[in-house]
Design an enzyme around this catalytic site. Structure first.
Site, PDB file in Angstrom:
ATOM      1  N   CYS A 163      -4.327   4.435   4.012  1.00  0.00           N
ATOM      2  CA  CYS A 163      -3.329   4.545   2.942  1.00  0.00           C
ATOM      3  C   CYS A 163      -3.866   5.172   1.662  1.00  0.00           C
ATOM      4  CB  CYS A 163      -2.748   3.171   2.622  1.00  0.00           C
ATOM      5  SG  CYS A 163      -2.336   2.200   4.073  1.00  0.00           S
ATOM      6  N   HIS A 304       0.396   1.151  -6.026  1.00  0.00           N
ATOM      7  CA  HIS A 304       0.334   1.184  -4.563  1.00  0.00           C
ATOM      8  C   HIS A 304       1.524   0.395  -4.026  1.00  0.00           C
ATOM      9  CE1 HIS A 304      -1.453   1.882  -0.728  1.00  0.00           C
ATOM     10  NE2 HIS A 304      -1.560   0.591  -0.466  1.00  0.00           N
ATOM     11  N   GLU A 315      -2.838  -6.288  -6.965  1.00  0.00           N
ATOM     12  CA  GLU A 315      -2.713  -5.118  -7.829  1.00  0.00           C
ATOM     13  C   GLU A 315      -2.284  -5.504  -9.232  1.00  0.00           C
ATOM     14  OE1 GLU A 315      -1.014  -0.545  -7.710  1.00  0.00           O
ATOM     15  OE2 GLU A 315      -0.183  -2.021  -6.314  1.00  0.00           O
ATOM     16  N   LYS A 336       7.243   3.388  -2.920  1.00  0.00           N
ATOM     17  CA  LYS A 336       7.420   2.865  -1.565  1.00  0.00           C
ATOM     18  C   LYS A 336       8.701   2.050  -1.427  1.00  0.00           C
ATOM     19  CE  LYS A 336       2.479   2.623  -0.502  1.00  0.00           C
ATOM     20  NZ  LYS A 336       2.020   3.152  -1.829  1.00  0.00           N
ATOM     21  N   HIS A 341       6.309   3.156   3.407  1.00  0.00           N
ATOM     22  CA  HIS A 341       4.893   3.464   3.222  1.00  0.00           C
ATOM     23  C   HIS A 341       4.533   4.711   4.021  1.00  0.00           C
ATOM     24  CE1 HIS A 341       0.747   3.112   2.505  1.00  0.00           C
ATOM     25  NE2 HIS A 341       0.589   1.812   2.624  1.00  0.00           N
ATOM     26  N   PHE A 400      -5.997  -0.305   3.852  1.00  0.00           N
ATOM     27  CA  PHE A 400      -6.652  -1.120   4.856  1.00  0.00           C
ATOM     28  C   PHE A 400      -8.098  -0.654   4.974  1.00  0.00           C
ATOM     29  CE2 PHE A 400      -2.969  -2.581   7.833  1.00  0.00           C
ATOM     30  CZ  PHE A 400      -2.456  -3.338   6.803  1.00  0.00           C
TER      31      PHE A 400
END
Length: 416
Positions: A163, A304, A315, A336, A341, A400
């Site tokens: 990502c 994000h 975050e 998103k 995503h 990830f």
């Protein structure tokens, strides 16, 4: 240090098949999430996604590529056209490509078919694919096709950091120009993790929301109290970066300036963000330091913001740690919420949102944010775009594997 201009953006996303359409969708707070159509998902817990719609490939050569490659080429051509870069603008060896793309893997359906064949017939030989099928399976083919589309013979960078992939690609392209290795770089990401294997895999991890299959437009809910996971998406966003003096010399229109970049690793867990903000804090601080910009100079953070409980909390903690008392005045929003995503293309979509905000003074909203989590107390621009002056933007991408990247994008200024 060489300055770096952003002079072009191209996109193929769930909100539209151009950067203009995508930005319009973001500014309007429109959802591009709907039922999955890539396979029969009726028996799957998660049956929705942000998919590209009505995309047509007119070049016969491009039709041999996987969808990710076709989307990437369309976005690259749009970005180059906006930048005004064509044959002869720069020597080919002064133009490079940097792409965040999915890990190359065999199509799992092929593996299943082979296993079934062996089980049913006792066959000991695996059938061979036609030579042209390598175009669908080689991870470097998309990158090579993009280099051909850009007539690039300079640095070629492929990044596979999930990502954060396109964030790293743009950051490394930024460094290539700063170091004098290229005068122009086409950088971004492309991904299409909407196959049955991808949806099954993320579902088994517990990462996908399964609560809004009957209302897909409501499913992606970053920072919302009842968020329960992310929505898978697909698409490509590419940007053209140029060495500042070279762009000025040819009279290019500068959309924004890329000022800073940093990358860190959490070394915490494969899928979870550190509860204390961990590597996100050092990535944001590093990007600001690299840009020579104080936290107080940032007006907007493109988050994000996946919609998973742990990521959104981590975050938020990280933003508050980095920005301190000035965090409350920040606009923080997640594209998103509208696209799902886009995995390897997620960070470059965030750059598109940043450039749009800098140029229009419109901050895209976080939609589906009706009841914010009480632990999350920043201004996430709920549901309706905010109109405010934006001079500098911090772009976040946390993946990830614990890899983080942050970019600083700002309004172009006179030479310092």
């Amino acid at each position: 240090m060489r300055r770096v201009a952003i002079t072009g953006i191209g996109a193929v996303t769930p909100l539209g098949n151009t950067a203009v359409e995508t930005w319009a969708g973001l500014a309007a707070g429109r959802s591009g999430v709907g039922p999955l159509t890539t396979f029969d998902a009726s028996t799957y817990p998660a049956r929705i996604g942000g998919q590209v719609k009505d995309f047509r490939c007119t070049d016969l050569r491009d039709r041999r590529l996987p969808d990710a490659g076709r989307y990437g080429i369309a976005a690259t051509r749009e970005a180059l056209a906006q930048a005004g870069i064509g044959p002869g603008t720069y020597a080919p060896e002064r133009i490079g490509i940097a792409v965040g793309a999915s890990v190359g893997r065999p199509e799992l359906q092929t593996v299943v078919d082979v296993a079934y064949l062996r089980d049913q017939t006792g066959a000991t030989e695996i059938y061979r694919h036609a030579p042209r099928d390598v175009l669908y399976r080689n991870a470097n083919i998309t990158l090579s096709a993009l280099a051909v589309a850009a007539e690039a013979a300079g640095p070629m960078i492929s990044v596979s950091t999930a990502c954060a992939g396109s964030g790293h690609a743009i950051g490394e392209a930024f460094r290539a120009i700063q170091d004098g290795d290229a005068l122009a770089m086409v950088a971004g990401g492309t991904d299409t993790l909407t196959s049955w294997m991808d949806v099954l895999g993320f579902g088994l991890l517990g990462a996908l929301t399964v609560d809004y299959n009957d209302r897909p437009e409501k499913a992606s809910r970053p920072f919302e109290a009842d968020r329960s996971g992310f929505v898978i998406g697909e698409g490509a966003v590419m940007v053209v970066l140029e060495e500042w003096e070279a762009a000025m010399a040819r009279g290019a229109t500068v959309l924004a300036e890329l000022r800073g970049y940093a990358s860190t690793l959490n070394a915490y867990r494969i899928t979870d963000s550190p509860p204390d903000g961990g590597g996100a804090i050092s990535a944001m601080t590093g990007a600001l330091d690299d840009a020579g910009i104080a936290p107080a100079d940032i007006d907007y953070v493109v988050a994000h913001g996946t919609g998973t409980p742990g990521n959104d909390l981590s975050e938020t903690i990280a933003i508050k740690s980095v920005f301190g008392d000035s965090a409350a005045r920040l606009a923080v929003s997640s594209p998103k919420s509208m696209t799902g995503h886009l995995t390897s293309a997620a960070a470059s979509l965030n750059v598109l949102a940043a450039v749009g905000a800098l140029r229009t003074s419109i901050v895209p909203p976080t939609i589906n944010l009706d009841r914010p989590d009480p632990k999350l107390d920043l201004d996430y621009v709920p549901n309706i775009a905010a109109h405010r002056e934006v001079g500098a933007v911090l772009v976040n991408a946390f993946a990830f594997g614990g890899t983080n990247t942050c970019l600083v994008v700002a309004k172009p200024q006179e030479h310092e």
